[in-house]
Write a protein that holds these residues in place. Structure first.
Motif, PDB file in Angstrom:
ATOM      1  N   GLU A  45     -33.393 -43.474  -1.786  1.00  0.00           N
ATOM      2  CA  GLU A  45     -32.760 -42.443  -0.961  1.00  0.00           C
ATOM      3  C   GLU A  45     -31.554 -42.965  -0.185  1.00  0.00           C
ATOM      4  OE1 GLU A  45     -36.198 -40.800   1.199  1.00  0.00           O
ATOM      5  OE2 GLU A  45     -35.745 -38.910   0.189  1.00  0.00           O
ATOM      6  N   GLY A  46     -31.651 -44.165   0.374  1.00  0.00           N
ATOM      7  CA  GLY A  46     -30.539 -44.715   1.154  1.00  0.00           C
ATOM      8  C   GLY A  46     -29.296 -44.932   0.318  1.00  0.00           C
ATOM      9  N   TRP A  48     -28.637 -43.394  -2.501  1.00  0.00           N
ATOM     10  CA  TRP A  48     -28.175 -42.068  -2.922  1.00  0.00           C
ATOM     11  C   TRP A  48     -27.296 -41.455  -1.834  1.00  0.00           C
ATOM     12  CZ3 TRP A  48     -27.538 -39.352  -7.119  1.00  0.00           C
ATOM     13  CH2 TRP A  48     -27.292 -37.980  -7.022  1.00  0.00           C
ATOM     14  N   ALA A  49     -27.691 -41.606  -0.581  1.00  0.00           N
ATOM     15  CA  ALA A  49     -26.902 -41.070   0.525  1.00  0.00           C
ATOM     16  C   ALA A  49     -25.522 -41.720   0.579  1.00  0.00           C
ATOM     17  CB  ALA A  49     -27.648 -41.279   1.851  1.00  0.00           C
ATOM     18  N   GLU A  52     -23.550 -40.254  -2.276  1.00  0.00           N
ATOM     19  CA  GLU A  52     -23.188 -38.871  -1.944  1.00  0.00           C
ATOM     20  C   GLU A  52     -21.978 -38.834  -1.014  1.00  0.00           C
ATOM     21  OE1 GLU A  52     -25.261 -34.843  -0.137  1.00  0.00           O
ATOM     22  OE2 GLU A  52     -26.296 -36.760   0.075  1.00  0.00           O
ATOM     23  N   GLU A  53     -21.966 -39.699  -0.010  1.00  0.00           N
ATOM     24  CA  GLU A  53     -20.835 -39.747   0.917  1.00  0.00           C
ATOM     25  C   GLU A  53     -19.541 -40.135   0.203  1.00  0.00           C
ATOM     26  OE1 GLU A  53     -20.468 -38.692   4.092  1.00  0.00           O
ATOM     27  OE2 GLU A  53     -22.484 -37.899   3.732  1.00  0.00           O
TER      28      GLU A  53
END
Length: 143
Positions: A45-46, A48-49, A52-53
């Motif tokens: 998740e980290g 991926w974030a 995404e940014e």
């Protein structure tokens, strides 16, 4: 950090065992999406974030940027490990990566890649033949 290469098989329901060495770093939930070179990318998740940014900063006015973002996000799915350390890979992602039975799971620094065995063998052979040439091209990146 993810590293190493592991051989696995996908069962009839589309589940594959994630190597034990990768499970803790993946966390409870993580993202699987279409990757480059006909493989799947798996991001904690980290990570991926962070991705995404970075993708949010691409210019919306550029067709290539829009196409890449659509491709990347539309294929994404959130996954969790079951009690046996397996994930269910949706059919559309298995089709994209041409994964029918045997697959190879590799660690690539901040992500995992899942390849069909055939595609990985072909890619590895091609990359191995041009490894020195590739190294010369990226020497400016201070490696």
């Amino acid at each position: 950090m993810f590293l190493g290469e592991y051989q696995h098989s996908i069962d009839d329901k589309g589940r594959v065992i994630i190597p034990a060495k990768f499970r803790d770093s993946l966390g409870k939930k993580f993202i699987v999406t279409r990757g480059l070179d006909n493989c799947l990318f798996v991001y904690p998740e980290g990570e991926w974030a962070i991705m995404e940014e970075k993708l949010k900063k691409l210019p919306l006015t550029k067709g290539d940027a829009r196409a890449f973002v659509r491709f990347f996000f539309s294929g994404a799915t959130e996954c969790e490990l079951d009690k046996q350390g397996r994930i269910l890979i949706p059919q559309n992602l298995r089709d994209f990566a041409q994964i029918n039975k045997d697959c190879v799971i590799i660690g690539v620094s901040n992500r995992i890649e899942i390849w069909s065995k055939e595609n990985w063998e072909k890619y590895s052979l091609d990359a191995e033949e041009s490894f020195e040439e590739i190294a010369e091209k990226i020497v400016d990146f201070d490696i």
